[in-house]
Design an enzyme around this catalytic site. Sequence first.
Site, mmCIF file in Angstrom:
data_model
loop_
_atom_site.group_PDB
_atom_site.id
_atom_site.type_symbol
_atom_site.label_atom_id
_atom_site.label_comp_id
_atom_site.label_asym_id
_atom_site.label_seq_id
_atom_site.Cartn_x
_atom_site.Cartn_y
_atom_site.Cartn_z
ATOM 1 N N ARG A 1 -6.103 -1.541 1.456
ATOM 2 C CA ARG A 1 -7.280 -2.000 2.200
ATOM 3 C C ARG A 1 -7.595 -1.117 3.416
ATOM 4 O O ARG A 1 -8.765 -0.793 3.647
ATOM 5 C CB ARG A 1 -7.086 -3.456 2.625
ATOM 6 C CG ARG A 1 -7.214 -4.454 1.477
ATOM 7 C CD ARG A 1 -6.974 -5.878 1.958
ATOM 8 N NE ARG A 1 -5.639 -6.017 2.534
ATOM 9 C CZ ARG A 1 -5.263 -7.044 3.292
ATOM 10 N NH1 ARG A 1 -6.120 -8.003 3.597
ATOM 11 N NH2 ARG A 1 -4.039 -7.117 3.764
ATOM 12 N N ASN B 1 -7.911 -8.805 -0.298
ATOM 13 C CA ASN B 1 -6.964 -9.030 -1.387
ATOM 14 C C ASN B 1 -7.255 -10.380 -2.037
ATOM 15 O O ASN B 1 -7.659 -11.327 -1.357
ATOM 16 C CB ASN B 1 -5.519 -9.078 -0.865
ATOM 17 C CG ASN B 1 -4.935 -7.706 -0.602
ATOM 18 O OD1 ASN B 1 -5.466 -6.702 -1.056
ATOM 19 N ND2 ASN B 1 -3.840 -7.664 0.138
#
Length: 821
Positions: A18, A36
Amino acid sequence: MQAESIRVRGLVQGVGFRPTVWRLARDCGLVGDVRNDGEGVLIRVLQDSPREASAVSVFLTRLVAECPPLARIDHLERSVIHDEQILAELGGAEGFQILASAATAAHTGIVPDAATCATCAAEIADPANRRHGYAFTNCTHCGPRLSIVKGIPYDRARTSMAPFPLCAECAREYTDPADRRFHAQPNACPVCGPRLWLLDARGRDVDAGERSGLDAITAASRLLSAGRILAIKGIGGFHLACDATHAEAVAELRRRKRRDAKPLAMMARDLDVVRGYCRLSEQEAEILASPAAPILLLERRTDAPEGAGPAGPPLAPRIAPGQSTLGMMLPYSPLHHLLLQSWSHPLVMTSGNLSEEPQCVENTEARDRLSGLADAFLLHDRDIVNRVDDSVVRFMAGEARVLRRARGYAPTPLGLPPGFARTPPLLALGGELKNTICLVRDGQAILSQHLGDLEDAKTTREFSRTISLYLELFQCHPEVLVVDAHPDYRSTLMGRDWAAQTGQTLITVPHHHAHLGSVLAENGWPLDGGPVLGLMLDGLGYGADGTLWGGEFLLGDYRAFRRLASLAPVAMPGGTRAIREPWRNLFAQLERAGGWSVWRDGYGELAVVRWLQSKPLALMQRLIERQLNSPLASSAGRLFDAVAAALQVGPEVLSDEGAAAIELEALASFAIHEVDEGYPFARVAGSDGVLLDPHPLWSALFADLARGRSSAWIAASFHRGFARALSDLAFELADAHGVRTIALSGGVFQNHLLLEAVTRQLQGAGCQVLLHRQVPANDGGLSLGQAAVAAALLLDANHAIGADRPTDVARSSVQQPGALN
């Protein structure tokens, strides 16, 4: 307003994915967010103009090219967002954001534990850094993963780091997308993280030390220098450690651990120390220094006394008795880096258990079970959730090949070959020895870490616990259970009981069909790729005809197989005792090759004949003649044992099934380049194909013994002859049936001399040869093969008769394999 959703599947959680998305999206001027969830990572971006659409393309190109080192992108799926509420949310956003994880059904993977990265290693070595000497330093590029995780999504609350609240400085790192510790779930420092301490065998503090644990490590190192044996809690379990050059310490460790001959793994500070004791190629150095950091089997140096290098003293004689290789690894955790920093020679670092038991993982368990083995305990308070042994790798036939798949490799998913995408969820339970389990879902196979031999009750309990863990961790609900055909394997019995209680479909796969399926699946052989010639060599497996197999030439694919040839079956007098006592196999071979009296009368002066005469041979003859507890087996493993016994190689009673064969391989390596022609084998007709008969080799072998040939030369001649006999027959059978692909599997193909000779000869004849790389050739890969075979049968059954009645067709197809032309 236009926007796009980008779904990323693969190993993309807990690896700094990320932050990489955030950084690249900001570089490209994108507006949107990333999060996520149970399926992986979800990216949403605005693209209201051609410029923004072009920027998204650039962003995705860079994302693939600049993927974090531990991440793996399996699929990128793009779709237009039509939901007005989502469009409004994105339209009101400023820049690009990282959102909190979403708790949805898990379809993503767990990343394996990874060795300490260079940046973290530099930090613990830097006196000016706040993590100097801290044994639990990590970031998104390294550190524990599978060993600490309890659930998906992979967040700190679902790991064994949950009891350690972050201090202000660690929290700043954890929440800063620009920091490499952004959402590094095990992130910690001496202020807020796990601590380390040292106890003596009575449980008393040896050195309470500081929270960094540096003093405890220094004290532990001093004990090791004094010849003491330590139990050390690592990432996935305990090790027993001692000075590898201290002969008395190594001998005492073997005595306490009840491990007489099996080689002991070692850990060295760096590659220079390894080079002092082993020959090390550039490829092998890369394997050692990789994030997986496995135990690597390396050729031992013979250009210095006892194999010692210029930088250190000789290794203890009992490190690897009778072996030409040494098992070496580099430090893969900060604790190991700190412990080894002052050592210019290796430490023994073997699993913390009694022989055959699973490795200890809990402090109290270790102090109880290892109290008679260790003089002191180096402990910490971060729980090991999942036991993960060290992986073992060997560089053979031009590539790294995994012999034991555990830390650093498991549970990385393996993509199933073309044609398997619609496989229903299933669970394969593996075999009895070197057990692993395998889940199949979403077109991927998830192979567990090495679990061990189910003959041990503790390992069987670990087996059951791991099944529950994997089903929970991957939120998998298998519709089908798959087991080995052997009726008495514990994994088979458990699968049958489970299916009976739940009504789940149960598929039984013959042992060597599973070996064939394993090597096909690993090599991406398509479901409809057609048959190959499979050469399956191992110790023992339950054959499709109810007898014991182990040296098989199979024409087959995932769906079915036909046995074209095998090694000639030979009795195993005493049944399972013949696995542990190689002389029984030698006697059975000689009894079959003319009768014992021929060898006794013709070679009575040989030491091996005199040695055999001290055994209860009359009883063995009666057992064989009356077929009492003397099953016939076409086993390549037992043939190796018989040859080893003829040369009196290895202990008389084996503690490990393959020990004699490994020592025979090591012996042969000293003379393999001196031998051009090996010992002969014959071919005779059998009831279901050709029999490769070792009868002629015994006359040649005993003649060489009588003329005083060296044991190394004889061992090499056996390897050369066996490889040639196997290759010639395999090629002729493949040619006769119109196939040009030959697959090699089974534990005997972990013998590098045999693997390389057979591969070279078959490739030289124009054949494509399929070999294992990521999955063990031994029974550690059996569950993958079971899963692939079962999947093929289910897909065929569902296609043929619909999805409502696959069971009978699948089961009958496996138990009664169809004929192949």
